[in-house]
Design a protein around this motif. Structure first.
Motif, mmCIF file in Angstrom:
data_model
loop_
_atom_site.group_PDB
_atom_site.id
_atom_site.type_symbol
_atom_site.label_atom_id
_atom_site.label_comp_id
_atom_site.label_asym_id
_atom_site.label_seq_id
_atom_site.Cartn_x
_atom_site.Cartn_y
_atom_site.Cartn_z
ATOM 1 N N SER A 101 -57.482 16.951 -21.887
ATOM 2 C CA SER A 101 -57.200 18.342 -22.289
ATOM 3 C C SER A 101 -58.188 19.315 -21.667
ATOM 4 O O SER A 101 -57.861 20.483 -21.439
ATOM 5 C CB SER A 101 -57.300 18.499 -23.808
ATOM 6 O OG SER A 101 -56.392 17.706 -24.472
ATOM 7 N N SER A 122 -60.939 22.706 -34.647
ATOM 8 C CA SER A 122 -61.306 24.093 -34.911
ATOM 9 C C SER A 122 -61.418 24.284 -36.430
ATOM 10 O O SER A 122 -60.662 23.672 -37.195
ATOM 11 C CB SER A 122 -60.237 25.044 -34.359
ATOM 12 O OG SER A 122 -60.186 24.946 -32.958
ATOM 13 N N TYR A 150 -66.184 21.216 -33.602
ATOM 14 C CA TYR A 150 -66.784 20.851 -32.317
ATOM 15 C C TYR A 150 -66.895 22.033 -31.368
ATOM 16 O O TYR A 150 -67.489 21.921 -30.308
ATOM 17 C CB TYR A 150 -66.044 19.692 -31.662
ATOM 18 C CG TYR A 150 -64.631 19.973 -31.168
ATOM 19 C CD1 TYR A 150 -63.785 20.850 -31.805
ATOM 20 C CD2 TYR A 150 -64.144 19.325 -30.026
ATOM 21 C CE1 TYR A 150 -62.495 21.071 -31.363
ATOM 22 C CE2 TYR A 150 -62.858 19.536 -29.566
ATOM 23 C CZ TYR A 150 -62.032 20.412 -30.250
ATOM 24 O OH TYR A 150 -60.759 20.628 -29.793
#
Ligand SMILES: NC(=O)c1ccc[n+]([C@@H]2O[C@H](COP(=O)([O-])OP(=O)(O)OC[C@H]3O[C@@H](n4cnc5c(N)ncnc54)[C@H](OP(=O)(O)O)[C@@H]3O)[C@@H](O)[C@H]2O)c1
Length: 338
Positions: free
Chosen positions: A239, A172, A190
């Motif tokens: 994740s 982030s 991303y």
């Protein structure tokens, strides 16, 4: 002793502090008065019922602690009594007292706080296995570290920097200044840009030598495509599963179905390698773990292993600590202190 129990599948409110009798060390075990506990993403997945390796709930999770030895079981060197140590725990780490097999216990580097020491085992051993042991990262190669601002990500940066690789990291945007300071050459957001296009540009269309991917699902497919010839993809997490909105066990489905399938002929013809890492399935490889831990702890003394604790919470704040990570606010490790 006090423990943080996951009382059932659900949100952070399912983490509750309870009293339990102090454990007595069995033969071959060491009892530790815990000062700090490392939190891992797997603990969050366990609380959400998305971690197949987790014990049945209610349960106490936690893979790593730092503290001092206050009792030893039969067959254990009494010289360990009173020593500051860092240890891997096969669950049960969210406690202010733990008993663990002596071979999972290592001397805590004196220059580190207990919080910093508790931040080491899982993140650095995983990163070591990914980058050095299985990924064979070499000086001058390129490495793409996904989720570079997390616990495992920062550990991977330290190791890649030590090896002498060119480091690309996705995270982030708020974490980028810190990542660049830590040694990442190019930080990619991303979540708002297509990282694959960016990586293609950075490598002049060649692709990356080594990619480590904890997101899984369709993301892993994209990572595979971003490898150069002779490139390796190390997969070590899923994740992505947390973004699924499906109920109960079905939540795993989109990430599982999105996973790539690798055909040997395609691997041969593209000159690529794919491997998996799950430190939680390495308990039988005590010699390897001890060897890797020695390398990492030597790195602390040499100054290239720099465990970074973003925030500490008391045991009673375990729920808040989980939320902090789930909201992607952590840069590096979050620890609990007793
Ligand atoms: N296989 C193994 O042995 C092993 C061992 C250790 C860790 N892991 C895996 O490695 C990954 C990182 O673990 P960690 O313990 O070091 O945690 P971590 O990276 O500190 O986890 C938190 C960070 O993950 C990123 N993230 C990516 N997807 C997310 C999502 N769906 N929800 C919340 N955050 C998300 C966020 O950062 P950004 O938004 O900046 O990306 C967040 O700040 C996890 O997938 C974990 O299961 C695997």
């Amino acid at each position: 002793m006090k423990q943080v129990v996951i009382t059932g599948r659900g949100g952070p409110e399912k983490l509750q502090v309870r009293e339990a009798p102090d454990p007595q060390p069995k033969r071959g075990e060491v009892r530790i008065r815990v000062a700090a506990i490392g939190i891992n993403f797997a603990d969050i997945l366990a609380r959400k019922g998305l971690y197949p390796d987790a014990p049945r709930l209610p349960a106490v999770v936690g893979y790593e602690v730092s503290g001092s030895v206050d009792q030893v079981g039969g067959g254990v060197d009494e010289a360990l009594l009173g020593r500051d140590v860092v240890a891997l725990t096969r669950f049960g780490g969210y406690s202010d007292v733990v008993s663990v097999p002596a071979m999972q216990v290592f001397e805590k580097p004196s220059m580190l706080s207990h919080g910093q020491a508790a931040a080491i085992p899982v993140s650095y051993l995983t990163a070591w296995q990914l980058l050095v042991v299985m990924g064979s990262l070499k000086p001058g190669e390129t490495v793409l570290i996904h989720n570079a601002g997390g616990g495992a990500g920062l550990a991977a940066i330290d190791i890649a920097r030590h090896v002498g690789a060119t480091i690309y990291g996705t995270a982030s945007a708020a974490k980028h200044p810190f990542l660049l300071e830590r040694g990442v050459h190019e930080a990619i957001d991303y979540r708002t840009t297509d990282w694959a296009i960016e990586v293609d540009r950075l490598t002049a269309g060649k692709g990356v030598s080594l990619i480590i991917d904890p997101l899984g699902g369709t993301h892993a497919k994209k990572s595979y495509r971003a490898l150069r010839s002779t490139g390796r993809l190390g997969m070590f997490g899923i994740s992505d599963v947390t973004s699924s909105r499906l109920p109960g066990p079905l939540r795993m489905a989109p990430a599982a179905l999105g996973m790539p399938v690798f055909h040997p002929v395609a691997l041969m013809n593209t000159n690529r390698a794919v491997f998996g890492v799950n430190l939680g399935h390495m308990w039988h490889e005590t010699d390897l773990i001890a060897e890797w831990m020695r390398e990492v702890l030597a790195g602390v003394a040499e100054g290239w292993v720099r465990p970074h604790v973003d925030r500490s919470f008391p045991l009673e704040g375990a729920g808040e600590a989980h939320s902090y990570i789930e909201e992607r606010r952590n840069t590096g490790k979050v620890v609990l202190t007793t």
